[in-house]
Design a protein around this motif. Structure first.
Motif, short mmCIF file in Angstrom:
data_model
loop_
_atom_site.label_atom_id
_atom_site.label_comp_id
_atom_site.label_asym_id
_atom_site.label_seq_id
_atom_site.Cartn_x
_atom_site.Cartn_y
_atom_site.Cartn_z
N GLY A 1 -33.84 87.10 -18.09
CA GLY A 1 -34.80 87.93 -18.79
C GLY A 1 -35.52 87.22 -19.91
N THR A 2 -35.05 86.03 -20.29
CA THR A 2 -35.67 85.28 -21.38
C THR A 2 -37.12 84.92 -21.07
OG1 THR A 2 -33.54 84.33 -22.06
CG2 THR A 2 -35.52 83.14 -22.74
N ALA A 3 -37.99 85.13 -22.04
CA ALA A 3 -39.39 84.72 -21.89
C ALA A 3 -39.46 83.21 -22.07
CB ALA A 3 -40.25 85.41 -22.94
N ILE A 4 -40.08 82.52 -21.12
CA ILE A 4 -40.11 81.06 -21.12
C ILE A 4 -41.52 80.54 -20.88
CG2 ILE A 4 -37.71 80.71 -20.39
CD1 ILE A 4 -38.79 80.42 -17.49
N PRO B 1 -40.41 70.52 -19.45
CA PRO B 1 -39.41 71.29 -20.17
C PRO B 1 -39.64 72.77 -19.98
CG PRO B 1 -41.10 70.55 -21.69
CD PRO B 1 -41.40 69.90 -20.36
N VAL B 2 -38.57 73.52 -19.82
CA VAL B 2 -38.62 74.98 -19.78
C VAL B 2 -38.20 75.47 -21.15
CG1 VAL B 2 -37.75 77.06 -18.65
CG2 VAL B 2 -38.08 74.96 -17.32
N ILE B 3 -39.13 76.06 -21.89
CA ILE B 3 -38.94 76.34 -23.30
C ILE B 3 -38.74 77.84 -23.53
CG2 ILE B 3 -40.00 76.18 -25.59
CD1 ILE B 3 -41.62 73.78 -24.46
N ASP B 4 -37.67 78.18 -24.23
CA ASP B 4 -37.41 79.57 -24.64
C ASP B 4 -38.44 79.94 -25.69
OD1 ASP B 4 -36.45 81.88 -25.97
OD2 ASP B 4 -34.38 81.36 -25.55
N SER C 1 -42.89 66.32 -33.44
CA SER C 1 -41.43 66.40 -33.44
C SER C 1 -40.91 66.55 -32.01
CB SER C 1 -40.96 67.59 -34.27
OG SER C 1 -41.36 67.45 -35.62
N ALA C 2 -39.70 66.07 -31.79
CA ALA C 2 -39.06 66.22 -30.49
C ALA C 2 -38.65 67.68 -30.28
CB ALA C 2 -37.84 65.32 -30.39
N LEU C 3 -38.54 68.08 -29.01
CA LEU C 3 -38.04 69.40 -28.66
C LEU C 3 -36.52 69.37 -28.60
CD1 LEU C 3 -40.57 70.16 -25.76
CD2 LEU C 3 -40.71 70.91 -28.13
N THR C 4 -35.88 70.38 -29.15
CA THR C 4 -34.42 70.42 -29.19
C THR C 4 -33.86 71.08 -27.94
OG1 THR C 4 -34.37 70.52 -31.60
CG2 THR C 4 -32.40 71.27 -30.45
N GLY D 1 -37.96 78.26 -29.18
CA GLY D 1 -38.64 76.98 -29.10
C GLY D 1 -37.78 75.87 -28.53
N LYS D 2 -36.56 76.20 -28.06
CA LYS D 2 -35.65 75.19 -27.54
C LYS D 2 -35.83 75.03 -26.02
CE LYS D 2 -32.12 75.67 -31.11
NZ LYS D 2 -30.69 75.95 -31.39
N VAL D 3 -35.47 73.85 -25.54
CA VAL D 3 -35.55 73.55 -24.11
C VAL D 3 -34.26 74.04 -23.44
CG1 VAL D 3 -35.88 71.78 -22.35
CG2 VAL D 3 -36.93 71.51 -24.61
N VAL D 4 -34.41 74.94 -22.45
CA VAL D 4 -33.25 75.53 -21.80
C VAL D 4 -33.04 75.04 -20.37
CG1 VAL D 4 -33.31 77.59 -23.24
CG2 VAL D 4 -34.57 77.57 -21.08
N ALA D 5 -34.02 74.34 -19.83
CA ALA D 5 -33.91 73.84 -18.45
C ALA D 5 -35.02 72.83 -18.20
CB ALA D 5 -34.02 75.00 -17.45
#
Length: 291
Positions: free
Chosen positions: A165-168, A217-220, A153-156, A224-228
């Motif tokens: 502070g988000t773990a990535i 992709p920088v994933i939260d 599946s594609a990453l959203t 599981g979403k791409v944030v950067a």
């Protein structure tokens, strides 16, 4: 952000690595305030196990198959990478490319990093190195086709601003490697050579990304979403030169963080794509640079 590596490291030279960020080492600490009352602390989010599924290897960089919150399974799939990862080389400041024919190929990886398919672009939908550092390719395959054939599946893409502070996880398809750290904070402006990027994501030092990870992709790890999208780092401690970006505050103060790596935000991108994953830079909420 690097030009193609030639002889910096033997392994990289043999592999033919292209533009990518610097190796990270020491980091600046994020400002934190401990709460003295344990019962008032917010519960830590549950972290997911991030894999390489949905990432891709480019000829010189990393990337990922992405979708937006409103994308349909029947839409042509998209690949996200950096603007500086184009085969034609770096874009000039202010330069924006849209809807250009492309037949570029991407190696699709599964969760363990095995290449399971070669995906092909039909066009370069958007690319720039101004304000951000992104390239978005439209593929000849739909999300449904990729899912049916390869079970991937594609990453959203997250359409809201990331949080300090988000773990990535920075997931590199080129190196088939995962880098785990946290978002340390944000740079009001990040200047590197002739380029300036806005509101860039700064990592903590644990993400020691190397050449070839550009476009990852920088994933939260909680959603599981791409944030950067990963793109650069300060290699040598120099100030605002290529491979040595500096942070510029709103007041003009320049800060250099040797060994620290950065990513560019992408939450603004979904507003610039409409039905069928088609680019629409005229959309009222679209703030991406225009040609």
């Amino acid at each position: 952000m690097r030009k193609p590596l030639v002889a910096a490291l033997t392994a990289l030279a043999i592999a033919g690595i292209g533009a990518a960020p610097a190796v990270a080492a020491p980091a600046a600490k994020a400002d934190t305030k401990a709460d003295s009352k344990a019962d008032t602390r917010a519960a830590a989010p549950t972290l997911q196990a991030v894999t390489l599924a949905g990432t891709v290897a480019l000829s010189n960089c990393s990337g990922s198959v992405i979708r937006f919150p409103n994308s349909l399974d029947t839409d042509p799939a998209l690949v996200l990478s950096n603007g500086h990862c184009l085969t034609s080389g770096f874009l000039d400041p202010g330069e924006v490319l849209t809807n250009q024919t492309s037949t570029r190929t991407f190696g699709l990886l599964n969760s363990s990093g095995t290449r399971v398919a070669t995906l092909r672009a039909s066009k370069l939908a958007y690319a720039t190195m101004t304000d951000t550092d992104v390239s978005i390719y439209q593929l000849t395959s739909t999300y449904a086709t990729i899912k049916s054939a390869y079970g991937i599946s594609a990453l959203t893409v997250q359409d809201t601003h990331p949080t300090a502070g988000t773990a990535i996880t920075v997931a590199s398809g080129y190196w088939k490697t995962l880098y785990n750290c946290n978002i340390d904070g944000f740079a009001y402006r990040l200047k590197e050579g002739d380029w300036t990027w806005k509101d860039s994501v700064r990592y903590t030092s644990a993400c020691q990304t190397i050449g070839g990870t550009s476009g990852s992709p920088v994933i939260d790890r909680s959603t599981g979403k791409v944030v950067a999208v990963n793109n650069t780092g300060n290699e040598d401690g120099a100030t605002c030169t290529e491979n040595n970006p500096c942070e510029v505050s709103e007041s003009g103060t320049v800060t250099v963080r040797k060994g620290i790596n950065y990513a560019q935000e992408i939450y603004q991108i979904p507003a610039c794509f409409t039905t069928g994953n088609q680019l629409n830079l005229s959309a009222s909420a679209c703030v991406l640079p225009k040609p």
